[in-house]
Enzyme design. Structure first.
Site, PDB file in Angstrom:
ATOM      1  N   ASN A  39      34.124  38.730  44.913  1.00  0.00           N
ATOM      2  CA  ASN A  39      34.496  39.108  46.280  1.00  0.00           C
ATOM      3  C   ASN A  39      33.378  39.941  46.899  1.00  0.00           C
ATOM      4  OD1 ASN A  39      35.061  42.022  45.769  1.00  0.00           O
ATOM      5  ND2 ASN A  39      36.611  41.135  44.405  1.00  0.00           N
ATOM      6  N   PRO A  90      45.907  41.007  35.341  1.00  0.00           N
ATOM      7  CA  PRO A  90      46.778  42.186  35.246  1.00  0.00           C
ATOM      8  C   PRO A  90      46.480  43.130  36.409  1.00  0.00           C
ATOM      9  CG  PRO A  90      44.995  42.298  33.630  1.00  0.00           C
ATOM     10  CD  PRO A  90      44.928  40.938  34.251  1.00  0.00           C
ATOM     11  N   ASP A  91      47.510  43.769  36.951  1.00  0.00           N
ATOM     12  CA  ASP A  91      47.300  44.760  38.017  1.00  0.00           C
ATOM     13  C   ASP A  91      47.060  46.112  37.343  1.00  0.00           C
ATOM     14  OD1 ASP A  91      47.567  46.688  40.039  1.00  0.00           O
ATOM     15  OD2 ASP A  91      48.677  45.245  41.276  1.00  0.00           O
ATOM     16  N   ILE A  92      45.802  46.515  37.316  1.00  0.00           N
ATOM     17  CA  ILE A  92      45.413  47.714  36.564  1.00  0.00           C
ATOM     18  C   ILE A  92      46.058  48.957  37.165  1.00  0.00           C
ATOM     19  CG2 ILE A  92      43.433  49.058  35.730  1.00  0.00           C
ATOM     20  CD1 ILE A  92      41.773  46.437  36.168  1.00  0.00           C
ATOM     21  N   PHE A 110      43.836  51.937  46.375  1.00  0.00           N
ATOM     22  CA  PHE A 110      43.254  51.539  47.659  1.00  0.00           C
ATOM     23  C   PHE A 110      43.989  50.309  48.153  1.00  0.00           C
ATOM     24  CE2 PHE A 110      39.320  53.844  48.733  1.00  0.00           C
ATOM     25  CZ  PHE A 110      39.376  54.775  47.714  1.00  0.00           C
ATOM     26  N   LYS A 142      52.832  48.886  49.528  1.00  0.00           N
ATOM     27  CA  LYS A 142      52.001  48.733  48.322  1.00  0.00           C
ATOM     28  C   LYS A 142      52.089  49.989  47.455  1.00  0.00           C
ATOM     29  CE  LYS A 142      48.447  46.013  48.806  1.00  0.00           C
ATOM     30  NZ  LYS A 142      47.166  45.531  49.309  1.00  0.00           N
TER      31      LYS A 142
HETATM   32  N1  CTP Z   1      44.131  46.616  41.809  1.00  0.00           N
HETATM   33  C1  CTP Z   1      44.081  46.698  40.430  1.00  0.00           C
HETATM   34  N2  CTP Z   1      44.182  45.548  39.685  1.00  0.00           N
HETATM   35  C2  CTP Z   1      44.361  44.360  40.287  1.00  0.00           C
HETATM   36  C3  CTP Z   1      44.425  44.257  41.696  1.00  0.00           C
HETATM   37  C4  CTP Z   1      44.307  45.416  42.428  1.00  0.00           C
HETATM   38  O1  CTP Z   1      43.922  47.785  39.884  1.00  0.00           O
HETATM   39  N3  CTP Z   1      44.451  43.277  39.547  1.00  0.00           N
HETATM   40  C5  CTP Z   1      44.080  47.860  42.596  1.00  0.00           C
HETATM   41  C6  CTP Z   1      42.845  48.010  43.436  1.00  0.00           C
HETATM   42  O2  CTP Z   1      41.837  48.699  42.727  1.00  0.00           O
HETATM   43  C7  CTP Z   1      43.387  48.832  44.605  1.00  0.00           C
HETATM   44  C8  CTP Z   1      44.805  48.389  44.740  1.00  0.00           C
HETATM   45  O3  CTP Z   1      45.145  47.822  43.500  1.00  0.00           O
HETATM   46  O4  CTP Z   1      43.413  50.207  44.288  1.00  0.00           O
HETATM   47  C9  CTP Z   1      45.108  47.448  45.866  1.00  0.00           C
HETATM   48  O5  CTP Z   1      44.570  46.204  45.694  1.00  0.00           O
HETATM   49  P1  CTP Z   1      44.840  44.989  46.706  1.00  0.00           P
HETATM   50  O6  CTP Z   1      44.003  43.893  46.221  1.00  0.00           O
HETATM   51  O7  CTP Z   1      44.692  45.438  48.100  1.00  0.00           O
HETATM   52  O8  CTP Z   1      46.379  44.756  46.494  1.00  0.00           O
HETATM   53  P2  CTP Z   1      47.123  43.525  45.928  1.00  0.00           P
HETATM   54  O9  CTP Z   1      47.956  43.994  44.812  1.00  0.00           O
HETATM   55  O10 CTP Z   1      46.142  42.465  45.636  1.00  0.00           O
HETATM   56  O11 CTP Z   1      48.092  43.115  47.080  1.00  0.00           O
HETATM   57  P3  CTP Z   1      47.905  41.967  48.201  1.00  0.00           P
HETATM   58  O12 CTP Z   1      47.220  40.831  47.537  1.00  0.00           O
HETATM   59  O13 CTP Z   1      49.280  41.728  48.609  1.00  0.00           O
HETATM   60  O14 CTP Z   1      47.081  42.609  49.280  1.00  0.00           O
END
Ligand code: CTP
Length: 398
Positions: free
Chosen positions: A208, A303-305, A323, A337
């Site tokens: 990205n 995974p969503d860290i 963020f 969020k």
């Molecule tokens: N983040 C993370 N791990 C992921 C995706 C996101 O830790 N796999 C964290 C980013 O570092 C940031 C926050 O989550 O602090 C928000 O990320 P964002 O991409 O905006 O949110 P999403 O969960 O992807 O939601 P959406 O796609 O609906 O915008």
């Protein structure tokens, strides 16, 4: 606190000299003793009377002042302090320092001292970017001189860019840090930054547009406040900040692993633009063209860290900052969020292409907390980082 610390403050000739008056006040409020030195050019911007009145001490201006030489020579003056601070540090004074010249009181003090030196540079953006200035700064860093700033933003000369002197509170924080007294002393903070690269095959990946600029600025600002920073970064365009422990990763899976290894921490700042998806099965060899037949890539969710760490039972940091990069309904989306992921704060920004924020120098953020939202004015990413770092310090000391 800086009680019993003696600071020799050299005010050189830059428009930012007016901020040094506030710096003197803030240092004295914290108990420091300030001995001011004003260069000839500095006198064009602030008067000796205001400097000495605020410092509560006579201002030194001349190299050849026989009375003072008899009482206290410049050598002794340069060594009696615990720290020499140059604010504003002009391109000219830094050039003299780098060359070891001693043709006025300020440069002589800087050459004669064996005390640590901290410089807050201030100059026009072109002067800052000039190879000669960058060369001088590299030399000075190599000589052990520390720096705070400059920040990016609108300049008195009407241009925009790096060159603005750091704000007085940032300089105070750097001074406290030089004495091991920063407000985040003893705190361990994790920062994730940059994009992630999700491999397709050995030569291709999904990425990205994140440059890592905001995360890097945050890591640096936290370190300058005295925190031990574990900086987990994907492949960013911007170099990691100084004074942090860098852990380089490529993919979201590697980032999660590095984050888990860094725990426990007092706070986590998740500024990385983590890829939401990866290719389900990465090919071990390069995918070749097949006579017009298109390859089909199957995705798997990463995974969503941030959510994982926010929802930890035992190892959850006491402050978790996420963020949100949004293009529509910033407040509503970011508020949702924050709840969904379970973090304490969300730094939300509008990354629609017309804002120029993603990959740009500035940011326009909203800080969403449990109690509501704060709209910060548009400012440079370094300024956002400093403001956030001070807020984190406040929250961790509450
Ligand atoms: N983040 C993370 N791990 C992921 C995706 C996101 O830790 N796999 C964290 C980013 O570092 C940031 C926050 O989550 O602090 C928000 O990320 P964002 O991409 O905006 O949110 P999403 O969960 O992807 O939601 P959406 O796609 O609906 O915008």
């Amino acid at each position: 606190m800086l009680s019993s610390k003696h600071i020799l403050l050299i005010v050189a000739g830059g428009i930012a000299a007016y901020k040094s008056l506030d710096l003197i006040r803030k240092l004295r409020e914290r108990g420091a003793r300030v001995t001011p030195v004003l260069t000839r050019a500095g006198e064009e911007f602030v008067t000796p009377l205001s400097v000495s009145a605020l410092a509560g001490h006579e201002v030194h201006r001349d190299l050849f002042d026989l009375t003072k030489e008899a009482e206290m020579g410049h050598i002794q003056l340069s060594r009696s302090a615990d720290l020499l601070v140059v604010a504003p540090g002009t391109a000219d004074l830094m050039a003299k320092m780098a060359q070891g010249r001693a043709d006025d009181l300020a440069s002589t003090l800087l050459l004669a001292t064996d005390t640590p030196v901290l410089v807050a540079p201030s100059m026009n953006v072109r002067m800052w970017d000039h190879r000669a200035t960058q060369r001088n700064i590299a030399t000075l860093k190599n000589d052990g001189v520390s720096f705070v700033g400059p920040n990016e933003g609108d300049m008195a000369c009407g241009e925009y860019g790096p060159g603005r002197m750091a704000e007085p509170l940032e300089i105070v924080a750097a001074i406290e840090n030089a004495f091991g007294e920063g407000p985040l002393k003893g705190k361990r903070i994790l920062v994730t930054s940059g994009p992630t690269h999700e491999p397709i095959d050995p030569v291709r990946y999904i990425a990205n547009r994140s440059s890592g600029a905001q995360g890097s600025a945050i890591g640096g600002a936290l370190a300058r406040l005295g925190a031990e920073v574990i900086f987990v970064t994907g492949p960013a365009d911007v170099a990691p900040p100084e004074g942090v422990n860098v852990v380089n990763v490529q993919s979201a899976a590697e980032m999660l692993n590095a984050v888990e290894n860094a725990l426990p921490v007092d706070a986590g700042v998740f500024a990385a633009a983590v890829a939401d998806w990866r290719v389900a099965s990465e090919s071990n060899s390069k995918i070749k063209k097949q006579n017009g037949k298109l390859p089909v890539l199957e995705f798997a969710e990463n995974p969503d860290i941030l959510a994982k760490v926010s929802q930890m039972k035992d190892a959850r940091p006491s402050l978790v900052v996420g963020f949100a990069a949004e293009t529509d309904d910033v407040i509503a989306n970011a508020t949702a969020k924050r709840k969904r992921k379970g973090c304490d704060w969300i730094v939300a920004n509008d990354v629609s292409p017309e804002t120029g924020i993603m990959g740009g120098a500035e940011n326009d953020v909203l800080l969403i907390t449990e109690t509501g939202s704060e709209d910060w004015p548009r400012m440079g990413k370094a300024a956002v980082a400093e403001k956030l770092a001070l807020k984190i310090a406040e929250a961790l000391s509450a």
